[in-house]
Design an enzyme around this catalytic site. Sequence first.
Site, short mmCIF file in Angstrom:
data_model
loop_
_atom_site.label_atom_id
_atom_site.label_comp_id
_atom_site.label_asym_id
_atom_site.label_seq_id
_atom_site.Cartn_x
_atom_site.Cartn_y
_atom_site.Cartn_z
N GLU A 234 9.61 -17.51 3.48
CA GLU A 234 9.24 -16.36 2.66
C GLU A 234 9.31 -16.58 1.15
OE1 GLU A 234 11.50 -13.02 4.07
OE2 GLU A 234 10.77 -13.22 6.12
N GLU A 344 7.33 -15.05 14.94
CA GLU A 344 8.17 -13.84 15.05
C GLU A 344 7.31 -12.65 15.48
OE1 GLU A 344 10.57 -13.20 11.54
OE2 GLU A 344 10.71 -15.36 11.14
#
Length: 425
Positions: A234, A344
Amino acid sequence: MRKTRFYFGVLVLGAVLFAACGNKTEDTAALTTTPEVTQETETTPEPTATPKPTQKPTPTPMGANLPAGINLLNTYGKTFGRIGTCINGYQFTDQTALALLKENYNSITLENEMKPDAILKDYRKQLSLDEAEAKGYVIPENYRESTVPELNFYYTDRALDFCAENNLGLRGHTLVWHSQTPNWFFREGYLPDGEFVTPEVMNARLEFYIRSVMGHVYDHEHGDVLYSWDVVNEYVHAENSGWAAVYGEEGLTPSFVKLAFEIADDVLVQYGIRENVSLLYNDFNTYSETLQILRLLEFVNADKKVCDGVGMQSHLKVMNPPAIKFKMAVEDFLEAGLEVHLTELDAGNSNPTFHADYMYEIMEDLLELKQAGAEINGITYWGISDVTSWRKDEKPLLFTTPKTPKLAYYKVLEAYVDAGLYVEE
């Protein structure tokens, strides 16, 4: 005389006629047959039966039209190589969750226990360099400090053993992240109130951490189960980052991100397993920030391809993004020469039918790309069931509980069958 007789005769004849007329009614009545009165038979009416409610047809059980014994493992696990889920440390003893895991998946990701804050557990536990090397930590040549933080590998080791015992693969999540990394890791003396260190000091700490964590895994007797690392997580969305406090704002050419991949790549080369393990950049909203991520990885791989691909977290909502937009992002990464993992996956929703249809579309597109030769090398759902999901109020997964599959589960399997890929064993 003759008149008398005449009158007498008239009288006699009148009497006779009178008598005849007077008896006429009586005689007519006597001769007329009285009709018989038909007696109606009184019958007890049949009681009206109580109307029965309309019987609704018994609904066909979900999944009844699918082949017997079909599951995620013998479908997506075969086609994509890895079909996975994430678990938390306490679920190693949850037999219901583990039963579902073993039936449907061949890979796990620890949801939290391999993140930096779980391994860098306590700034107060510092080791001398000799103590650290005795534990197998790697101290790089450019490391100039006298101590390193003690590393906590309890759950890492437990995951390695569990995967080996159950023929599962393990994803390493994650080495470098602005979140869930203790702030003291960026400060002098590894102390919460220390000043931020220089980039040179942080480079050495970064190398110490990555080489020590990866080295611990691959020195472990079951280290070969770990097949993929989220090296950096991220970066594109980082805010208030300790990394930025040390290195400054570096935009899409961050030196520490490139360094992290170079170190990880070198570790794999040293262990002779570079071809067996994928090094990924992992992020959310990859379908919205596609161009930014491509620019970032172009910089990272400028000198040598050290990042193999993109981990598309894929925290979706029904129709957000539309399936076609998601597919286009996957195609963009593939066309750039990057492999893709869905790392995810979940999809928030408020309607189980819409959820099921959306998941069907997503899987339909991925299967189409895979059949055409796309390097999509794994799908990981982010949780066993809704009850343990980080988004549980949005009901995002394929199971309500570990024992309760949802319509979405069957639709995902249906997408596989409809693609013509299922072969009964």
